[in-house]
Design a protein around this motif. Sequence first.
Motif, PDB file in Angstrom:
ATOM      1  N   TYR A   1       9.260  -1.892  -3.771  1.00 57.40           N
ATOM      2  CA  TYR A   1       8.030  -1.899  -2.734  1.00 57.40           C
ATOM      3  C   TYR A   1       7.806  -3.384  -1.941  1.00 57.40           C
ATOM      4  CZ  TYR A   1       3.229  -1.807  -1.134  1.00 57.40           C
ATOM      5  OH  TYR A   1       2.098  -2.106  -0.139  1.00 57.40           O
ATOM      6  N   LYS A   2       7.747  -3.104  -0.954  1.00 54.42           N
ATOM      7  CA  LYS A   2       7.731  -4.496  -0.087  1.00 54.42           C
ATOM      8  C   LYS A   2       6.330  -4.307   0.883  1.00 54.42           C
ATOM      9  CE  LYS A   2      12.791  -5.314  -0.062  1.00 54.42           C
ATOM     10  NZ  LYS A   2      13.852  -5.689   0.716  1.00 54.42           N
ATOM     11  N   ASP A   3       5.639  -5.715   0.967  1.00 55.05           N
ATOM     12  CA  ASP A   3       4.500  -5.461   1.932  1.00 55.05           C
ATOM     13  C   ASP A   3       4.346  -7.153   2.439  1.00 55.05           C
ATOM     14  OD1 ASP A   3       2.237  -4.719   3.140  1.00 55.05           O
ATOM     15  OD2 ASP A   3       1.112  -4.202   1.333  1.00 55.05           O
ATOM     16  N   ASN A   4       3.529  -7.064   3.255  1.00 56.75           N
ATOM     17  CA  ASN A   4       3.115  -8.130   4.106  1.00 56.75           C
ATOM     18  C   ASN A   4       1.608  -8.361   4.086  1.00 56.75           C
ATOM     19  OD1 ASN A   4       3.779 -10.510   5.535  1.00 56.75           O
ATOM     20  ND2 ASN A   4       4.504  -9.590   7.224  1.00 56.75           N
ATOM     21  N   VAL A   5       0.996  -9.151   3.403  1.00 56.60           N
ATOM     22  CA  VAL A   5      -0.510  -9.266   3.303  1.00 56.60           C
ATOM     23  C   VAL A   5      -1.005 -10.610   3.546  1.00 56.60           C
ATOM     24  CG1 VAL A   5      -2.357  -9.398   1.410  1.00 56.60           C
ATOM     25  CG2 VAL A   5      -0.329  -7.841   1.078  1.00 56.60           C
ATOM     26  N   LEU A   6      -2.194 -10.428   4.300  1.00 57.75           N
ATOM     27  CA  LEU A   6      -2.890 -11.473   4.733  1.00 57.75           C
ATOM     28  C   LEU A   6      -3.904 -12.307   3.461  1.00 57.75           C
ATOM     29  CD1 LEU A   6      -3.447 -13.866   6.810  1.00 57.75           C
ATOM     30  CD2 LEU A   6      -5.385 -12.253   7.658  1.00 57.75           C
ATOM     31  N   TYR A   7      -3.697 -13.093   3.074  1.00 57.12           N
ATOM     32  CA  TYR A   7      -4.496 -13.556   1.735  1.00 57.12           C
ATOM     33  C   TYR A   7      -5.370 -14.910   2.107  1.00 57.12           C
ATOM     34  CZ  TYR A   7      -0.919 -11.526  -1.330  1.00 57.12           C
ATOM     35  OH  TYR A   7      -0.130 -10.840  -2.073  1.00 57.12           O
ATOM     36  N   ASP A   8      -6.658 -14.977   1.653  1.00 57.45           N
ATOM     37  CA  ASP A   8      -7.483 -16.033   1.827  1.00 57.45           C
ATOM     38  C   ASP A   8      -6.865 -17.099   0.748  1.00 57.45           C
ATOM     39  OD1 ASP A   8      -8.830 -14.584   3.473  1.00 57.45           O
ATOM     40  OD2 ASP A   8     -10.442 -14.025   1.928  1.00 57.45           O
ATOM     41  N   ILE A   9      -6.825 -18.334   0.890  1.00 58.75           N
ATOM     42  CA  ILE A   9      -6.274 -19.430  -0.030  1.00 58.75           C
ATOM     43  C   ILE A   9      -7.625 -19.903  -0.788  1.00 58.75           C
ATOM     44  CG2 ILE A   9      -5.146 -21.622   0.002  1.00 58.75           C
ATOM     45  CD1 ILE A   9      -3.940 -20.768   2.714  1.00 58.75           C
ATOM     46  N   VAL A  10      -7.315 -19.864  -2.013  1.00 59.58           N
ATOM     47  CA  VAL A  10      -8.589 -20.174  -2.909  1.00 59.58           C
ATOM     48  C   VAL A  10      -7.617 -21.170  -4.240  1.00 59.58           C
ATOM     49  CG1 VAL A  10     -10.195 -18.541  -2.376  1.00 59.58           C
ATOM     50  CG2 VAL A  10      -8.694 -18.164  -4.328  1.00 59.58           C
ATOM     51  N   LEU A  11      -8.597 -21.965  -4.634  1.00 61.50           N
ATOM     52  CA  LEU A  11      -8.192 -22.781  -5.889  1.00 61.50           C
ATOM     53  C   LEU A  11      -8.540 -21.839  -7.103  1.00 61.50           C
ATOM     54  CD1 LEU A  11      -7.302 -25.265  -7.381  1.00 61.50           C
ATOM     55  CD2 LEU A  11      -9.560 -26.003  -7.658  1.00 61.50           C
ATOM     56  N   MET A  12      -7.231 -21.247  -7.767  1.00 62.55           N
ATOM     57  CA  MET A  12      -7.510 -20.345  -8.861  1.00 62.55           C
ATOM     58  C   MET A  12      -6.317 -20.390  -9.789  1.00 62.55           C
ATOM     59  SD  MET A  12      -6.784 -16.382  -7.630  1.00 62.55           S
ATOM     60  CE  MET A  12      -5.333 -16.165  -6.395  1.00 62.55           C
ATOM     61  N   GLU A  13      -6.753 -20.590 -11.055  1.00 68.53           N
ATOM     62  CA  GLU A  13      -5.568 -20.779 -12.118  1.00 68.53           C
ATOM     63  C   GLU A  13      -5.179 -19.374 -12.877  1.00 68.53           C
ATOM     64  OE1 GLU A  13      -4.451 -23.834 -13.044  1.00 68.53           O
ATOM     65  OE2 GLU A  13      -5.884 -24.778 -11.894  1.00 68.53           O
ATOM     66  N   VAL A  14      -5.812 -18.354 -12.508  1.00 65.73           N
ATOM     67  CA  VAL A  14      -5.469 -17.148 -13.223  1.00 65.73           C
ATOM     68  C   VAL A  14      -4.160 -16.487 -12.941  1.00 65.73           C
ATOM     69  CG1 VAL A  14      -6.191 -14.685 -13.610  1.00 65.73           C
ATOM     70  CG2 VAL A  14      -7.745 -16.767 -13.456  1.00 65.73           C
ATOM     71  N   CYS A  15      -3.655 -16.635 -11.634  1.00 59.01           N
ATOM     72  CA  CYS A  15      -2.513 -16.086 -11.135  1.00 59.01           C
ATOM     73  C   CYS A  15      -2.188 -16.723  -9.695  1.00 59.01           C
ATOM     74  CB  CYS A  15      -2.502 -14.635 -10.916  1.00 59.01           C
ATOM     75  SG  CYS A  15      -3.585 -14.083  -9.669  1.00 59.01           S
ATOM     76  N   HIS A  16      -0.975 -16.386  -9.134  1.00 55.80           N
ATOM     77  CA  HIS A  16      -0.752 -16.859  -7.711  1.00 55.80           C
ATOM     78  C   HIS A  16      -1.458 -15.983  -6.598  1.00 55.80           C
ATOM     79  CE1 HIS A  16       1.716 -20.193  -8.687  1.00 55.80           C
ATOM     80  NE2 HIS A  16       2.917 -19.323  -9.005  1.00 55.80           N
ATOM     81  N   THR A  17      -1.506 -14.481  -7.014  1.00 54.34           N
ATOM     82  CA  THR A  17      -2.073 -13.610  -5.969  1.00 54.34           C
ATOM     83  C   THR A  17      -3.028 -12.539  -6.849  1.00 54.34           C
ATOM     84  OG1 THR A  17      -0.024 -12.405  -6.097  1.00 54.34           O
ATOM     85  CG2 THR A  17       0.150 -13.951  -4.333  1.00 54.34           C
ATOM     86  N   LEU A  18      -3.859 -12.333  -6.073  1.00 53.27           N
ATOM     87  CA  LEU A  18      -4.926 -11.362  -6.387  1.00 53.27           C
ATOM     88  C   LEU A  18      -4.898 -10.414  -5.025  1.00 53.27           C
ATOM     89  CD1 LEU A  18      -7.804 -11.560  -8.606  1.00 53.27           C
ATOM     90  CD2 LEU A  18      -8.398 -10.530  -6.367  1.00 53.27           C
ATOM     91  N   ILE A  19      -4.821  -9.219  -5.385  1.00 59.59           N
ATOM     92  CA  ILE A  19      -5.005  -8.084  -4.381  1.00 59.59           C
ATOM     93  C   ILE A  19      -6.075  -7.262  -4.949  1.00 59.59           C
ATOM     94  CG2 ILE A  19      -3.914  -6.101  -3.251  1.00 59.59           C
ATOM     95  CD1 ILE A  19      -1.226  -7.680  -3.736  1.00 59.59           C
ATOM     96  N   GLY A  20      -7.034  -7.200  -3.975  1.00 57.27           N
ATOM     97  CA  GLY A  20      -8.285  -6.241  -3.991  1.00 57.27           C
ATOM     98  C   GLY A  20      -8.121  -5.016  -3.178  1.00 57.27           C
ATOM     99  N   ARG A  21      -9.267  -4.303  -3.335  1.00 62.37           N
ATOM    100  CA  ARG A  21      -9.246  -2.938  -2.285  1.00 62.37           C
ATOM    101  C   ARG A  21      -9.598  -3.575  -0.871  1.00 62.37           C
ATOM    102  NH1 ARG A  21     -14.649  -0.220  -4.328  1.00 62.37           N
ATOM    103  NH2 ARG A  21     -15.752  -2.051  -4.630  1.00 62.37           N
ATOM    104  N   SER A  22      -9.106  -2.827   0.141  1.00 57.74           N
ATOM    105  CA  SER A  22      -9.303  -3.454   1.447  1.00 57.74           C
ATOM    106  C   SER A  22     -10.754  -2.524   1.977  1.00 57.74           C
ATOM    107  CB  SER A  22      -8.409  -2.806   2.108  1.00 57.74           C
ATOM    108  OG  SER A  22      -8.130  -1.514   2.127  1.00 57.74           O
TER     109      SER A  22
END
Length: 130
Positions: A109-130
Amino acid sequence: MGVNSKIKNVYSCDGNLLLIIKLLVRQPCEISTSQRENIFHTRCKILEQICPLIIDSGSRSNCCSTRLVAKLGLTIIPHPKLYKLQLLNEKKDIVVNQQVKVKFSIGNYKDNVLYDIVLMEVCHTLIGRS
């Protein structure tokens, strides 16, 4: 019974993680009925680097860590509409004023996502529902 079986973690992307996640130590407590149970942890590939990824159907944002952006030298885009986030770290509100477009893959699976940049320590990326 007499059968020994080992449980093995299976990830779609194997290899060394780009980030070693800090482990948090907490005292056990009763499970609250308000806690969400629909959080999925996995790994993805971004620019040939293995990165931790969380898919959270309870979240309404796609977030990317400031650390990932810095380590991979990703191109930052100004956010069209500033807003504040809470509860992602120990500080108060976080002002979200930057975004980044990231190509990633999980297995085939490949995708291109627009992420908001935030300071977080849990992981590199968090994907929520659109």
